[in-house]
Motif scaffolding. Structure first.
Motif, mmCIF file in Angstrom:
data_model
loop_
_atom_site.group_PDB
_atom_site.id
_atom_site.type_symbol
_atom_site.label_atom_id
_atom_site.label_comp_id
_atom_site.label_asym_id
_atom_site.label_seq_id
_atom_site.Cartn_x
_atom_site.Cartn_y
_atom_site.Cartn_z
ATOM 1 N N PHE A 1 3.415 8.118 21.271
ATOM 2 C CA PHE A 1 2.204 8.574 21.935
ATOM 3 C C PHE A 1 1.599 7.452 22.760
ATOM 4 O O PHE A 1 1.169 7.644 23.880
ATOM 5 N N GLN B 1 6.258 10.012 11.434
ATOM 6 C CA GLN B 1 4.852 10.031 11.871
ATOM 7 C C GLN B 1 4.497 8.745 12.601
ATOM 8 O O GLN B 1 3.837 8.753 13.639
ATOM 9 N N ILE B 2 4.952 7.635 12.032
ATOM 10 C CA ILE B 2 4.663 6.353 12.671
ATOM 11 C C ILE B 2 5.317 6.294 14.047
ATOM 12 O O ILE B 2 4.722 5.871 15.034
ATOM 13 N N LEU C 1 -0.181 5.230 4.808
ATOM 14 C CA LEU C 1 -0.363 4.072 5.676
ATOM 15 C C LEU C 1 -1.789 3.550 5.551
ATOM 16 O O LEU C 1 -2.751 4.300 5.694
ATOM 17 N N ILE C 2 -1.888 2.251 5.296
ATOM 18 C CA ILE C 2 -3.215 1.639 5.216
ATOM 19 C C ILE C 2 -3.810 1.544 6.616
ATOM 20 O O ILE C 2 -3.105 1.285 7.593
ATOM 21 N N SER C 3 -5.100 1.766 6.721
ATOM 22 C CA SER C 3 -5.732 1.710 8.044
ATOM 23 C C SER C 3 -6.177 0.276 8.331
ATOM 24 O O SER C 3 -6.316 -0.543 7.426
ATOM 25 N N TYR D 1 0.835 -1.209 0.000
ATOM 26 C CA TYR D 1 0.000 0.000 0.000
ATOM 27 C C TYR D 1 0.865 1.252 0.000
ATOM 28 O O TYR D 1 0.577 2.231 -0.679
ATOM 29 N N GLY E 1 3.448 8.247 16.496
ATOM 30 C CA GLY E 1 2.266 7.496 16.912
ATOM 31 C C GLY E 1 2.600 6.481 17.993
ATOM 32 O O GLY E 1 1.921 6.377 19.012
ATOM 33 N N PHE E 2 3.676 5.753 17.788
ATOM 34 C CA PHE E 2 4.078 4.753 18.778
ATOM 35 C C PHE E 2 4.521 5.404 20.087
ATOM 36 O O PHE E 2 4.256 4.888 21.169
ATOM 37 N N LEU F 1 -0.827 -2.995 14.952
ATOM 38 C CA LEU F 1 0.300 -2.185 15.405
ATOM 39 C C LEU F 1 1.621 -2.933 15.285
ATOM 40 O O LEU F 1 2.632 -2.365 14.860
ATOM 41 N N VAL G 1 2.638 -3.067 11.686
ATOM 42 C CA VAL G 1 3.137 -1.760 11.222
ATOM 43 C C VAL G 1 4.533 -1.505 11.774
ATOM 44 O O VAL G 1 5.406 -0.960 11.085
ATOM 45 N N PHE H 1 7.554 9.949 6.719
ATOM 46 C CA PHE H 1 6.538 8.936 6.995
ATOM 47 C C PHE H 1 6.868 8.141 8.252
ATOM 48 O O PHE H 1 6.027 7.942 9.126
#
Lengths: 255, 290
Positions: B230, B223-224, B143-145, B136, B227-228, B188, B191, B220
């Protein structure tokens, strides 16, 4: 949804505090498409609520255990029927607490949270099996335990008793009976160990039919042979001294 | 006392040799096993059935893992060169094969509580998430959800043969759909593993003379990583563990971008590959890549 928003939604799914999820909802950093996942509400507060009820169940289990431990003392033997009756009353409390537990999470996610109550459930199975043994000297069936605890025997019908938890509880009963055999002799009851011996040997035969994996149930099963051995030694001690012949009740376990 | 010397040891042969207790039981009740023995016989069947299903799921999970990994290796061969489209189509074919296995998983889990068998299938699903999100990213640079992933895991009865089998086995007669939901945790973890592949993609794309991808990847991955971070330690243990490796992958990508930025203008494009090949060798040695 941006990557960050995706993660914020995911964190909600991991079961975290309400206020963190609210903060996450306001985050708007980063590029990319965004879909706020309905999963954000998934399981946030369930573990906490479950733990609270499990603690009350553990308390009741402790009370029943303390009550039943009394049968190992000398005079305790005469009071067995009374103790069983009192224990049954406590199981009423257990049933109420179980009803509460069932409401704390979605009915179709039993195994997601199974680990939270596994220990106390096994403990309660043991206690129910002990009471039934003291009353009737038989092995309580899975259905009977489920009824005593106020839960189902089948998964399809709701909050149920997993077969492995039932078997674990039964194995704990075996250890308790090994101890009871020893204390019976000390208290002068030479007949009971013989009956316990027959019971445990049959239980052992039953367990030998099972193909177990190398998990906690298997480990607990490995302890059964030591219980069998202990009881056989008690029976042996009685028989070489001729004490088993003094036993007023006919012995079920021949050698 | 000799009873114990015999009984304690040979667990493997517990069904071959009749143990003392059972022999006694057989003597007393030749025709009718006791209620207890009957119960335990049914317990044996129940446990065997459960274990067999678990094993079938483990095998499916392994197949899913292997084919997903092969898809990832295939995707690493992607460049914007002419064969790029071919590679993407081939990867789609492979992922469809993986999804067919996932369909079998879904079929095994009909009427079951998925969480009871989760440990059996989790590794395969994580690897699948890694592969599908990699594809993807190559296609869309995003990033695919998890919802998107799960949309592709809704299956219907394909051919008449399947439908006939289903109705003959007594299942309900509605349109036969099965679905599998990848859990947030598995997503998660998949990813997190994806970031390792993206790091490799970054290094190899520089070697191919592509100096744009590294910077895209850097942003990219950041951002990931954010997220982690967080989520931090509030998630399950496995998620926190991945954070460390993720940080390293991000650092490698950021260092690659730095090198490109600082030295990129000085070095002719055809020599960029040399600048990074040393680094790549070092990285490969660290990670034990084939």
């Amino acid at each position: 949804m941006s990557v960050s928003e995706m993660f914020a939604a995911l964190q909600g799914a991991l079961g975290q505090d309400q206020d963190i999820r609210e903060v996450a909802g306001r985050a708007r950093v980063g590029a990319g498409r965004c879909v706020v996942s309905a999963v954000a509400a998934d399981g946030a507060l369930w573990p906490q609520e479950i733990r609270k009820v499990v603690q009350t169940l553990e308390q009741t289990a402790r009370e029943i255990l303390t009550l039943l431990q009394g049968v190992h003392q000398g005079p305790g033997f005469q009071h067995i029927p009374k103790k069983c009756q009192k224990a049954r009353e406590h199981f009423g409390t257990v049933r109420t607490q179980m009803e509460s537990l069932k409401t704390k999470f979605p009915a179709d996610q039993y195994y997601r949270f199974h680990e939270h109550w596994r220990f106390v459930l096994q403990r309660l199975v043991f206690l129910a099996a002990f009471v039934v043994y003291l009353e009737s000297e038989t092995l309580v069936t899975r259905e009977a335990v489920a009824e005593i605890l106020g839960i189902e025997a089948d998964r399809e019908r709701g909050f149920h008793l997993d077969i492995e938890d039932y078997l674990s509880g039964v194995l704990t009963l075996a250890s308790e009976l090994a101890r009871l055999a020893v204390n019976s002799v000390t208290a002068g009851d030479y007949a009971r160990p013989l009956r316990i011996s027959a019971f445990i040997n049959e239980l052992d035969s039953g367990f030998r039919l099972l193909n177990l994996k190398n998990d906690s149930l298997r480990k607990r099963y490995d302890g059964l042979k030591y219980d069998v051995k202990k009881i056989e030694e008690v029976v042996y001690d009685l028989s070489i001294r001729g004490l088993n012949k003094e036993a007023t009740v006919g012995a079920g376990g021949e050698k | 006392i000799s009873y114990f010397i015999g009984s304690g040891g040979f667990r493997k042969r517990k069904h071959d040799n009749f143990p003392h207790g059972q022999r006694r039981e057989e003597k007393e009740n030749v025709n009718t096993p006791s209620a207890l023995m009957t119960s335990f016989k049914s317990f044996q069947l129940e446990l065997d059935t459960r274990h067999d299903k678990y094993e079938r799921l483990v095998k499916l999970s392994r197949d899913i893992t292997i084919e997903s990994k092969r898809t990832i290796f295939l995707l690493h061969r992607f460049t914007s060169a002419p064969n790029g489209e071919e590679i993407l189509s081939e990867s789609e074919v492979k992922l469809d094969a993986v999804r067919r296995k996932i369909k079998q998983v879904a079929q095994e889990l009909i009427g079951e509580d998925m969480y009871q068998f989760h440990r059996a299938i989790s590794p395969g699903l994580q690897e699948y998430v890694e592969a599908v999100s990699f594809q993807y990213f190559i296609k869309t640079r995003s990033l695919i959800s998890v919802e998107e992933i799960n949309k592709q895991l809704i299956f219907t009865a394909e051919d008449r043969e399947e439908t006939t089998n289903m109705s003959s086995s007594g299942h309900d007669k509605q349109a036969h759909t099965w679905s599998l939901k990848v859990t947030p945790v598995d997503y998660l973890l998949g990813v997190a593993d994806l970031t390792g592949e993206l790091m490799r993609l970054c290094i190899s794309s520089v070697g191919n003379g592509d100096i744009d991808t590294p910077f895209e990847l850097s942003q990219f991955l950041r951002q990931i990583y954010d997220g982690f971070t967080f989520i931090g330690n509030t998630g399950p243990y496995e998620v926190s563990k991945k954070l460390y490796t993720l940080k390293q992958s991000l650092a490698k990508v950021e260092n690659a971008c730095y090198t490109l930025k600082v030295r990129g203008s000085e070095i002719p494009k055809h020599m960029l590959a040399d600048v990074f090949s040393t680094k790549t060798e070092l990285i490969d040695q660290e990670e034990g890549l084939p």
